[in-house]
Design a protein around this motif. Structure first.
Motif, mmCIF file in Angstrom:
data_model
loop_
_atom_site.group_PDB
_atom_site.id
_atom_site.type_symbol
_atom_site.label_atom_id
_atom_site.label_comp_id
_atom_site.label_asym_id
_atom_site.label_seq_id
_atom_site.Cartn_x
_atom_site.Cartn_y
_atom_site.Cartn_z
ATOM 1 N N LEU A 126 -5.609 0.651 0.367
ATOM 2 C CA LEU A 126 -6.241 1.967 0.305
ATOM 3 C C LEU A 126 -7.031 2.243 1.579
ATOM 4 N N GLU A 127 -7.745 1.246 2.052
ATOM 5 C CA GLU A 127 -8.505 1.399 3.297
ATOM 6 C C GLU A 127 -7.566 1.718 4.466
ATOM 7 N N ALA A 128 -6.468 1.001 4.544
ATOM 8 C CA ALA A 128 -5.487 1.249 5.615
ATOM 9 C C ALA A 128 -4.872 2.641 5.460
ATOM 10 N N LYS A 129 -4.587 3.028 4.230
ATOM 11 C CA LYS A 129 -4.021 4.357 3.977
ATOM 12 C C LYS A 129 -5.007 5.439 4.400
ATOM 13 N N ASN A 130 -6.265 5.267 4.040
ATOM 14 C CA ASN A 130 -7.285 6.275 4.364
ATOM 15 C C ASN A 130 -7.531 6.393 5.865
ATOM 16 N N LYS A 131 -7.325 5.330 6.603
ATOM 17 C CA LYS A 131 -7.481 5.363 8.063
ATOM 18 C C LYS A 131 -6.425 6.231 8.733
ATOM 19 N N LYS A 132 -5.348 6.475 8.029
ATOM 20 C CA LYS A 132 -4.256 7.257 8.607
ATOM 21 C C LYS A 132 -4.551 8.756 8.602
ATOM 22 N N SER A 133 -5.583 9.170 7.940
ATOM 23 C CA SER A 133 -6.008 10.579 7.922
ATOM 24 C C SER A 133 -4.869 11.540 7.570
ATOM 25 N N ILE A 134 -4.151 11.197 6.545
ATOM 26 C CA ILE A 134 -3.062 12.049 6.071
ATOM 27 C C ILE A 134 -3.439 12.530 4.682
ATOM 28 N N SER A 135 -3.253 13.785 4.436
ATOM 29 C CA SER A 135 -3.624 14.330 3.132
ATOM 30 C C SER A 135 -2.761 13.707 2.037
ATOM 31 N N PRO A 136 -3.310 13.575 0.815
ATOM 32 C CA PRO A 136 -2.550 12.968 -0.279
ATOM 33 C C PRO A 136 -1.213 13.649 -0.544
ATOM 34 N N GLU A 137 -1.158 14.945 -0.330
ATOM 35 C CA GLU A 137 0.084 15.681 -0.572
ATOM 36 C C GLU A 137 1.192 15.273 0.393
ATOM 37 N N GLU A 138 0.803 14.795 1.569
ATOM 38 C CA GLU A 138 1.787 14.451 2.594
ATOM 39 C C GLU A 138 2.352 13.043 2.448
ATOM 40 N N TRP A 139 1.697 12.197 1.632
ATOM 41 C CA TRP A 139 2.184 10.834 1.473
ATOM 42 C C TRP A 139 3.486 10.843 0.710
ATOM 43 N N ASP A 140 4.443 10.088 1.196
ATOM 44 C CA ASP A 140 5.724 9.979 0.516
ATOM 45 C C ASP A 140 6.167 8.519 0.556
ATOM 46 N N GLY A 141 7.306 8.251 -0.013
ATOM 47 C CA GLY A 141 7.807 6.883 -0.077
ATOM 48 C C GLY A 141 7.936 6.219 1.277
ATOM 49 N N LYS A 142 8.346 6.995 2.281
ATOM 50 C CA LYS A 142 8.506 6.441 3.631
ATOM 51 C C LYS A 142 7.161 5.985 4.186
ATOM 52 N N MET A 143 6.114 6.774 3.942
ATOM 53 C CA MET A 143 4.791 6.403 4.468
ATOM 54 C C MET A 143 4.247 5.164 3.771
ATOM 55 N N TYR A 144 4.494 5.051 2.459
ATOM 56 C CA TYR A 144 4.074 3.842 1.753
ATOM 57 C C TYR A 144 4.832 2.639 2.296
ATOM 58 N N ALA A 145 6.121 2.812 2.559
ATOM 59 C CA ALA A 145 6.928 1.720 3.105
ATOM 60 C C ALA A 145 6.395 1.291 4.469
ATOM 61 N N GLU A 146 6.000 2.244 5.291
ATOM 62 C CA GLU A 146 5.432 1.919 6.605
ATOM 63 C C GLU A 146 4.119 1.158 6.459
ATOM 64 N N LEU A 147 3.325 1.531 5.469
ATOM 65 C CA LEU A 147 2.058 0.849 5.222
ATOM 66 C C LEU A 147 2.313 -0.610 4.840
ATOM 67 N N VAL A 148 3.272 -0.841 3.959
ATOM 68 C CA VAL A 148 3.631 -2.201 3.563
ATOM 69 C C VAL A 148 4.147 -2.975 4.768
ATOM 70 N N GLU A 149 4.966 -2.318 5.585
ATOM 71 C CA GLU A 149 5.509 -2.959 6.792
ATOM 72 C C GLU A 149 4.379 -3.426 7.720
ATOM 73 N N GLU A 150 3.346 -2.618 7.874
ATOM 74 C CA GLU A 150 2.202 -3.001 8.715
ATOM 75 C C GLU A 150 1.549 -4.274 8.184
ATOM 76 N N PHE A 151 1.363 -4.351 6.877
ATOM 77 C CA PHE A 151 0.745 -5.527 6.283
ATOM 78 C C PHE A 151 1.644 -6.741 6.395
ATOM 79 N N THR A 152 2.934 -6.557 6.247
ATOM 80 C CA THR A 152 3.878 -7.660 6.360
ATOM 81 C C THR A 152 3.870 -8.210 7.779
#
Length: 161
Positions: A126-152
């Motif tokens: 959540l902290e990493a997601k919030n740092k991206k400064s993207i509105s909740p409406e704009e988050w999609d599956g691709k963005m979640y996948a990118e977030l996981v990729e960063e952690f991996t």
């Protein structure tokens, strides 16, 4: 695919979860992509289950058994549901991998998750997601996948140092 064989395999590997395994309804549902739970029932898509090895089937069903055992559906209240599922899958999958289970291609794999509770992993994501400064409406599956990729990648870089 034989659900009774999968249940027997789960009972051998997770005897302390026998109550969950024996009392959960295993329900065919072609509306789910793979295997899922509502906290009581286990839903599975037979096309998905038949497309993976027996060892991977055990991994998939063990994942949902651990979601039920951890009460993750109730604990998800008030959270970003997609992020919570990623966090809980990351922790559960890390535990299963550490126990020697055969992984499923494209399952959530954040190796460092083994060091965190689901809530801690969720807060890190959540902290990493919030740092991206993207509105909740704009988050999609691709963005979640990118977030996981960063952690991996972060986990892999720590291992190579």
């Amino acid at each position: 695919m034989n659900i009774d064989s999968i249940k027997r395999d789960l009972l051998v590997k997770f005897p302390k979860f026998a109550n969950i395994i024996n009392n959960s309804n295993f329900i065919v549902d072609t509306n789910v992509d793979s295997v899922a739970t509502d906290g009581k029932n286990i839903y599975y898509n037979p096309d998905f289950v038949n497309s993976i090895s027996m060892e991977q089937q055990t991994f998939a069903f063990a994942n949902v058994i651990l979601h039920i055992a951890s009460n993750n559906i109730v604990r998800a209240e008030g959270k970003d549901q997609v992020l919570w599922n990623i966090a809980t899958d990351a922790v559960i999958n890390s535990m299963l991998r550490q126990e020697g289970f055969s992984d499923i291609k494209n399952s959530i794999n954040i190796p460092d998750a083994i060091n965190y509770s689901a809530e801690e992993m969720y807060n890190k994501l959540l902290e990493a997601k919030n740092k991206k400064s993207i509105s909740p409406e704009e988050w999609d599956g691709k963005m979640y996948a990118e977030l996981v990729e960063e952690f991996t990648k972060g986990s892999e870089q720590k291992k190579t140092r």
